[in-house]
Design a protein around this motif. Sequence first.
Motif, short mmCIF file in Angstrom:
data_model
loop_
_atom_site.label_atom_id
_atom_site.label_comp_id
_atom_site.label_asym_id
_atom_site.label_seq_id
_atom_site.Cartn_x
_atom_site.Cartn_y
_atom_site.Cartn_z
N CYS A 33 40.19 32.89 -17.63
CA CYS A 33 40.48 32.65 -16.14
C CYS A 33 39.70 33.33 -15.13
N ALA A 34 38.59 34.07 -15.26
CA ALA A 34 37.74 34.80 -14.49
C ALA A 34 36.73 33.62 -13.98
N GLY A 35 36.23 32.93 -14.82
CA GLY A 35 35.31 32.02 -14.54
C GLY A 35 35.87 31.22 -13.43
N CYS A 36 37.06 30.99 -13.19
CA CYS A 36 37.65 30.11 -11.75
C CYS A 36 38.11 31.09 -10.79
N HIS A 37 39.14 31.98 -11.46
CA HIS A 37 40.14 32.78 -10.53
C HIS A 37 39.17 33.91 -9.96
N VAL A 38 37.87 34.20 -10.61
CA VAL A 38 37.00 35.14 -10.21
C VAL A 38 37.52 36.59 -10.73
N GLU A 39 36.51 37.41 -11.11
CA GLU A 39 36.67 38.61 -11.71
C GLU A 39 38.07 39.47 -10.88
N GLY A 40 38.00 39.68 -9.80
CA GLY A 40 38.93 40.37 -9.05
C GLY A 40 40.15 39.66 -8.90
N GLY A 41 40.43 38.40 -9.16
CA GLY A 41 41.59 37.58 -9.11
C GLY A 41 41.59 36.88 -7.64
N THR A 42 40.55 36.80 -6.74
CA THR A 42 40.65 36.38 -5.49
C THR A 42 40.52 34.93 -5.41
N GLY A 43 40.20 34.38 -6.64
CA GLY A 43 40.01 32.72 -6.23
C GLY A 43 38.72 32.41 -5.31
N LEU A 44 38.66 31.22 -5.15
CA LEU A 44 37.23 30.69 -4.48
C LEU A 44 37.70 29.82 -3.25
N GLY A 45 37.41 30.22 -1.96
CA GLY A 45 37.69 29.36 -0.84
C GLY A 45 39.25 29.00 -0.71
N THR A 46 39.25 27.64 -0.51
CA THR A 46 40.64 27.01 -0.50
C THR A 46 40.69 26.15 -1.96
N LEU A 47 39.79 26.42 -2.65
CA LEU A 47 39.76 25.36 -3.84
C LEU A 47 40.51 25.89 -5.09
N ARG B 121 35.35 17.30 2.39
CA ARG B 121 36.48 18.05 2.22
C ARG B 121 36.26 19.30 1.14
N TYR B 122 35.56 19.04 0.37
CA TYR B 122 35.12 19.79 -0.77
C TYR B 122 34.37 21.03 -0.29
N ALA B 123 33.59 20.81 0.64
CA ALA B 123 32.59 21.73 1.24
C ALA B 123 33.49 22.55 2.15
N GLU B 124 34.50 22.08 2.87
CA GLU B 124 35.40 22.93 3.40
C GLU B 124 36.28 23.89 2.67
N LYS B 125 36.66 23.36 1.38
CA LYS B 125 37.33 24.17 0.66
C LYS B 125 36.56 25.22 0.14
N LEU B 126 35.23 25.03 -0.18
CA LEU B 126 34.17 25.97 -0.69
C LEU B 126 33.96 27.03 0.47
N GLU B 127 34.19 26.61 1.65
CA GLU B 127 33.79 27.37 2.96
C GLU B 127 32.38 27.69 3.04
N ILE B 128 31.51 26.77 3.28
CA ILE B 128 30.31 26.54 3.03
C ILE B 128 29.57 26.02 4.40
N LYS B 129 28.09 26.38 4.79
CA LYS B 129 27.71 25.74 5.83
C LYS B 129 26.83 24.93 5.37
N THR B 130 26.75 23.49 6.10
CA THR B 130 25.99 22.71 5.37
C THR B 130 24.33 22.76 5.42
N ALA B 131 23.76 23.61 6.39
CA ALA B 131 22.50 23.91 6.34
C ALA B 131 22.08 24.68 5.13
N LYS B 132 22.88 25.34 4.55
CA LYS B 132 22.63 26.50 3.56
C LYS B 132 22.75 25.68 2.28
N TRP B 133 23.94 24.89 2.29
CA TRP B 133 24.22 24.37 1.08
C TRP B 133 24.63 23.01 0.99
N HIS B 134 23.74 21.93 0.49
CA HIS B 134 23.95 20.51 0.75
C HIS B 134 24.82 20.02 -0.56
#
Lengths: 130, 210
Positions: A33-47, B121-134
């Motif tokens: 699970c940690a590969g996606c949900h991250v070690e501390g369980g916090t997830g990644l952005g809104t992905l 949309r994917y970049a928004e979900k990752l919460e990243i800045k374009t200038a740093k991560w294309h």
Amino acid sequence: MLKRLLLLLLPLVLLQCDANTYPDGAAAYKAYCAGCHVEGGTGLGTLIPPVAGSDYMAANLKKLPCIIRYGLKDTIVVNGVVYSEEMVGIPQLNDVDITNLLNYIQHEWGAQDHHYTLGDVRQLLSECGE
Amino acid sequence: MKDLLYSSILLAMVMATAGCSDTPERSLPILGNREVVNGDTVYPTVQAFSFVDQDSQTVNNASFDGEAYVVDFFFIHCPTICPKVKVQCKRIYDRFLDNPHVLLLSHSIDVRNDTVAALHRYAEKLEIKTAKWHLVTGSEDEIYGMGDDYFSVARKDTTLPGGFDHSGRLILVDKNRHVRSFCDGTDPKEVDRFMDDIDLLLKEQYSPKK
């Protein structure tokens, strides 16, 4: 002298960190699970949603075994944030693994530390298509 | 005579392992086959490219002019490997957020579905800045053609989950377009080592000469 003292203390510290009630669940979390949900369980952005302190999990305790085995492809709201990427199921985990894993997650991060028995998990799995 | 041979082999091995050991003077090799042209050693360099990113801006070699960057290949509807690699990329992103010399470049290998709008949309979900991560898309041939330069697999394979074969590898390119390091982007431990390599490269190329 100081070095020796530190050496003596080191195993103690290590033991402390190891004092986990659900070592098998913790290991399964790390491996699957940690590969996606991250070690501390916090997830990644809104992905990827968090599994730590997730109100979705608290509200869907009965669905969790099935999510782990069969995945989830839905638009869900976790702690006020919308998630819609797909999670594929993890069929490698057997009923016992899932029980340990869920108890670990609940114990570590759950709102009410819900405890699952193997019987519960088997029953819930049988209701979602076994 | 034989003895001499053996002992020189042994000596060479010892020296080789000493070279690998984690001393502070460790330096990153330049990867790939070198050629000697007119007495000068020539290292392989990343070819010229031109793609479009999540803000529909052109991204080419000049976008990374004088900077190091981390490369990977992914696609949005990738069920297994990519989210894990993205988690690790995000660690790299966060760790080097304030360092202008480290950028990230992710190529989508699903050029049909991963349009600029989808990447946005994917970049928004990752919460990243374009200038740093294309996150880039482009012509299929050109994207897949980059795979060799970056020692990575990227191709269609309908038998696999999601329909593509790719390695999940992360590649470190320096400011001279040389590949300097790579790792398995799904393995947090490997990525720790990879980030150490980035530090090393930064020291080599950007710290003031004494």
